[in-house]
Design an enzyme around this catalytic site. Structure first.
Site, PDB file in Angstrom:
ATOM      1  N   GLY A   1       0.818  -1.215   0.000  1.00 26.34           N
ATOM      2  CA  GLY A   1       0.000   0.000   0.000  1.00 26.34           C
ATOM      3  C   GLY A   1       0.850   1.262   0.000  1.00 26.34           C
ATOM      4  O   GLY A   1       0.593   2.202  -0.765  1.00 26.34           O
TER       5      GLY A   1
ATOM      6  N   HIS B   1      -2.298 -17.461  -9.860  1.00 29.76           N
ATOM      7  CA  HIS B   1      -1.085 -16.878  -9.262  1.00 29.76           C
ATOM      8  C   HIS B   1      -0.640 -17.825  -8.157  1.00 29.76           C
ATOM      9  O   HIS B   1      -1.099 -17.750  -7.046  1.00 29.76           O
ATOM     10  CB  HIS B   1      -1.427 -15.506  -8.684  1.00 29.76           C
ATOM     11  CG  HIS B   1      -0.264 -14.776  -8.104  1.00 29.76           C
ATOM     12  ND1 HIS B   1       0.911 -14.561  -8.780  1.00 29.76           N
ATOM     13  CD2 HIS B   1      -0.101 -14.192  -6.896  1.00 29.76           C
ATOM     14  CE1 HIS B   1       1.740 -13.879  -8.018  1.00 29.76           C
ATOM     15  NE2 HIS B   1       1.158 -13.647  -6.868  1.00 29.76           N
TER      16      HIS B   1
ATOM     17  N   ARG C   1       0.401 -15.247   5.596  1.00 26.30           N
ATOM     18  CA  ARG C   1       0.366 -16.600   6.173  1.00 26.30           C
ATOM     19  C   ARG C   1       1.428 -16.699   7.258  1.00 26.30           C
ATOM     20  O   ARG C   1       2.573 -16.326   7.039  1.00 26.30           O
ATOM     21  CB  ARG C   1       0.646 -17.611   5.065  1.00 26.30           C
ATOM     22  CG  ARG C   1       0.399 -19.038   5.466  1.00 26.30           C
ATOM     23  CD  ARG C   1       0.239 -19.854   4.195  1.00 26.30           C
ATOM     24  NE  ARG C   1       0.526 -21.244   4.392  1.00 26.30           N
ATOM     25  CZ  ARG C   1       0.577 -22.107   3.385  1.00 26.30           C
ATOM     26  NH1 ARG C   1       0.401 -21.698   2.141  1.00 26.30           N
ATOM     27  NH2 ARG C   1       0.824 -23.372   3.616  1.00 26.30           N
TER      28      ARG C   1
END
Ligand code: APR
Length: 311
Positions: free
Chosen positions: A15, A178, A85
């Site tokens: 971001g 992906h 993750r």
């Protein structure tokens, strides 16, 4: 003409880099959003970036927020919201958590940014873009996922290194989901127009294809504390620029398929024309039976991920 408003949902590593690139390219005014606990962070990042525009003399305004109202009327949304993750977390656990986050983002996007062209980056990408599209009900032309530009850029980098040529002369094509089952296509990967199948032996091409498919993991292993963010941000900005400036670039991206390549109802990486109409057209190329089989296998993986979202 009014300046474009670019909503960046998720104020983490990608971001922040998206906000910087949007300002440097003067694509419009960026609003960087994150959840309330991080208010200081997005305002801090955008103020810092804003001051860099003074150094370069760029014309862009930037702000940070935790309030969706500030995103009202965004022309483009780029979504990186999610959690990474963690050790011990299964892929399915990750899908469940990020699906919850994506539902929240989609509900707000529907309410505040109904005309936005949306680029989803959050992983697992092919499932997250599916969830976003399903919840918002936005036209499939106005929703896509960023993966192909990044995966192709990785392949281009490896080929340029291998051949000792400028990466500017290398064009690679990577299709499919992906992840491990992405489909790099050497037949459509060229150096100044010459297919790499003419330039490199089979085993070197295979090694490059494998390194491309493992490209994200290679960076995670090197960084240790996160995943790639410079190249992912650059890739999404290229897509946003093609939309905002109606460039009609042909860019591989996760686009909604409605029978193209024999696939229906999923977002899968394919070459597509991105212009003022959003994903204006999926470019269909004739694949060999082997290539199509790889794409079908990838579609199977994407379908499993989508199933795991429970949507
Ligand atoms: N709304 C908005 N932002 C959220 C929400 C939410 N509901 N939930 C979490 N976030 C924010 C986090 O607070 C965090 O700041 O999303 C941000 C994600 O940033 P990072 O953890 O730094 O992740 P980043 O490296 O930017 O990657 C973002 O893109 O490539 C994928 O796998 C990557 O899914 C990951 C995403």
């Amino acid at each position: 003409m009014a300046r474009a408003k670019i909503g960046l949902i998720g104020g983490g590593n990608i971001g922040g880099q998206l906000a910087l690139l949007a300002a440097q390219k003067e694509l419009g005014d960026a609003v960087l959003f994150d959840i309330p606990q991080t208010e200081k962070m997005t305002s801090g990042k955008t103020l810092d970036i804003l001051q860099s525009t003074a150094v370069y003399g760029q014309s862009a305004s930037l702000s940070g927020t935790t309030d969706w109202k500030d995103l009202e009327g965004s022309d483009v949304l780029i979504i990186t919201a999610g959690v990474p993750r963690k050790p011990g977390m299964s892929r399915d656990d990750l899908v469940k958590i990020n699906t919850g986050i994506m539902k929240d983002v989609a509900e707000n996007a529907k309410k505040y940014c109904p005309k936005a062209f949306t680029i989803v980056i959050s992983n697992p990408l092919d499932a997250m873009v599916y969830v976003y599209h399903k919840i918002t009900g936005f036209s499939s032309k106005k929703v896509c996922g960023m993966a192909g530009v990044l995966d192709s850029s990785r392949m281009e980098t490896f080929i340029a290194e291998e051949l000792g040529v400028s990466v500017a002369d290398v064009t690679a094509l990577v299709m499919g989901g992906h992840g491990d089952s992405m489909v790099p296509l050497p037949r459509f990967t060229t150096v100044a127009g010459v297919p790499i199948t003419e330039l490199l032996p089979k085993e070197r091409i295979e090694a490059i294809v494998k390194r491309t498919a493992d490209g994200g993991g290679e960076i995670v292993n090197l960084l240790k504390t996160g995943s790639a963010y410079f190249a992912p941000a650059a890739s999404a900005i290229k897509m946003a620029e093609s939309y905002l400036r109606d460039q009609k670039r042909v860019l591989p991206c996760a686009a909604y398929l409605n029978g193209e390549y024999g696939i229906r109802g999923y977002f899968i990486g394919v070459p597509a024309v991105i212009g003022a109409g959003g994903v204006e057209r999926v470019v269909e190329i004739r694949l060999t039976a082997d290539e199509q089989a790889l794409l079908d296998r990838s579609r199977g993986h994407v379908a499993d991920l989508v199933k795991a979202t429970g949507i």
